[in-house]
Scaffold this active site. Structure first.
Site, PDB file in Angstrom:
ATOM      1  N   CYS A 188     -13.373   1.727 -14.282  1.00  0.00           N
ATOM      2  CA  CYS A 188     -13.694   3.156 -14.171  1.00  0.00           C
ATOM      3  C   CYS A 188     -12.395   3.953 -14.161  1.00  0.00           C
ATOM      4  O   CYS A 188     -12.062   4.650 -13.195  1.00  0.00           O
ATOM      5  CB  CYS A 188     -14.506   3.406 -12.902  1.00  0.00           C
ATOM      6  N   CYS A 237     -25.441   5.597 -12.516  1.00  0.00           N
ATOM      7  CA  CYS A 237     -24.234   6.430 -12.405  1.00  0.00           C
ATOM      8  C   CYS A 237     -24.526   7.806 -12.980  1.00  0.00           C
ATOM      9  O   CYS A 237     -24.825   7.951 -14.170  1.00  0.00           O
ATOM     10  CB  CYS A 237     -23.067   5.781 -13.135  1.00  0.00           C
ATOM     11  N   CYS A 283     -17.577   2.344 -19.664  1.00  0.00           N
ATOM     12  CA  CYS A 283     -18.886   2.533 -19.030  1.00  0.00           C
ATOM     13  C   CYS A 283     -19.950   1.577 -19.555  1.00  0.00           C
ATOM     14  O   CYS A 283     -20.891   1.228 -18.822  1.00  0.00           O
ATOM     15  CB  CYS A 283     -19.353   3.974 -19.238  1.00  0.00           C
ATOM     16  N   GLU A 343       0.824  -1.208   0.000  1.00  0.00           N
ATOM     17  CA  GLU A 343       0.000   0.000   0.000  1.00  0.00           C
ATOM     18  C   GLU A 343       0.861   1.263   0.000  1.00  0.00           C
ATOM     19  O   GLU A 343       0.534   2.248  -0.662  1.00  0.00           O
ATOM     20  CB  GLU A 343      -0.937   0.002   1.212  1.00  0.00           C
TER      21      GLU A 343
END
Length: 357
Positions: free
Chosen positions: A192, A208, A199, A37
């Site tokens: 995305c 959305c 999409c 991370e």
């Protein structure tokens, strides 16, 4: 679309399309997830994989990382940029060994109190490695939620971030915390995406806002741009008669903190002033050899143009004006050098080999 419908749609997409074989997804532990991370902050997955594998092969445990010398840790980070991340990683490992007996803490507040770890990173560690319910809000998740809800405004603004955290908390399910966290990361990274999102096959496109209102290209709102200032510095390429380069360790704070680099001097200075600078600040007597081609390196907050100048080392002076760690760099080394400096040094070494042949 209800929160349950949203998270179930995302999880179903993840089951079919999510990434499940990244190095840090195998035998997940708080340590391995934490390292990944931190590396993934402001860095692409494809870039991180090689660095992660090398780092974990050397520092196989939190104890090994804590026991390591900072120079060695930085050498395994060199090229990834944002070096404060590596220093904080090393510092945090030492804190966990000293204060937690080498066991990674398991509460949000404890993890957030550690250097270099914010709310989203702490949430990722808890959910991915321990399957605890802990929302995240990294760049990918911000993009998904900003588009889904049609939220305008820079996501780094406190009021916008507060709204996004509300949705991140609401959508986090009551089970499969680890899968959902990874699903949202993957959803933003592979579907995305920042540019050219797919999409048409998105499982939540029916509600959305960005898709329905054709504002996908506008969201999330970019950070207001400022013209980056340009700074110039002399880069002092000092060689002795054995062809070794003089390098020094930079201060722990500031750009390239604690890395090894060629010395820098204020720009512009006349040649005679550069020689004086070497005497005063490096305690080295030198003579000008030649000027090299300048090059630019861009940081997040300014452009740095470095002007290399080659100097021949003549002798050391007894009075040391500034106490700094310094060595003569041989061709083969394992020190952590900033990427643009390493590239420059490697080019010089290549030129020497070419000249010899």
């Amino acid at each position: 679309m209800s929160p349950i419908q949203f998270n179930q749609s995302v999880l179903e997409w993840f089951d079919e399309n999510g990434r499940k074989d990244l190095p840090w997804q195998i035998n997940k532990t708080p340590y391995s997830v934490w390292v990944s991370e931190i590396m993934l902050q402001q860095t692409q997955v494809t870039t991180v994989i090689g660095y992660y594998n090398r780092f974990m092969a050397r520092f196989t445990s939190l104890d090994e990382l804590a026991d390591a010398d900072e120079d060695e840790v930085l050498s395994y980070w060199a090229g990834l940029g944002y070096y404060a991340r590596a220093r904080n990683l090393h510092k945090t490992a030492k804190i966990i060994v000293a204060d937690y007996g080498g066991k990674f803490p398991t509460t949000q507040s404890e993890i957030e109190s550690l250097p270099g770890i914010g709310r989203s990173t702490a949430g990722a560690i808890l959910s991915l490695s321990l399957n605890q319910r802990a929302p995240i809000l990294d760049g990918n998740v911000k993009r998904v939620l900003a588009r889904f809800h049609g939220i305008e405004g820079w996501t780094g603004h406190p009021s916008i971030a507060k709204e996004l955290w509300y949705w991140a908390e609401l959508y986090t399910p009551k089970k499969r915390f680890d899968d959902y966290t990874q699903a949202m990361m993957d959803f933003g990274a592979t579907l995305c995406t920042r540019s050219k999102p797919n999409c048409q096959i998105c499982p939540v496109n029916s509600t959305c806002r960005a898709y329905l209102e054709n504002t996908t290209k506008l969201l999330p709102t970019p950070k207001p741009k400022k013209a980056l200032p340009v700074k110039h510095r002399w880069l002092l390429h000092i060689e002795n008669d054995r062809g070794e380069m003089f390098i020094e360790k930079r201060p722990p704070t500031g750009i390239w903190g604690s890395l090894w680099s060629l010395p820098e001097a204020p720009y512009p200075l006349e040649d005679k002033d550069i020689i004086h600078f070497c005497r005063e600040h490096l305690s080295l007597e030198c003579e000008i050899d030649s000027h090299k081609t300048s090059f630019k390196h861009t940081f997040s907050h300014y452009h740095l143009i470095l002007h290399p100048i080659k100097l021949n080392y003549l002798s050391s002076l007894p009075a040391i004006k500034e106490s700094k760690e310094s060595i003569w760099l041989t061709g083969k080394h394992e020190l952590g050098l900033p990427a643009p400096i390493r590239i420059y040094v490697d080019q010089i070494e290549d030129e020497k080999r070419f000249d010899v042949s």
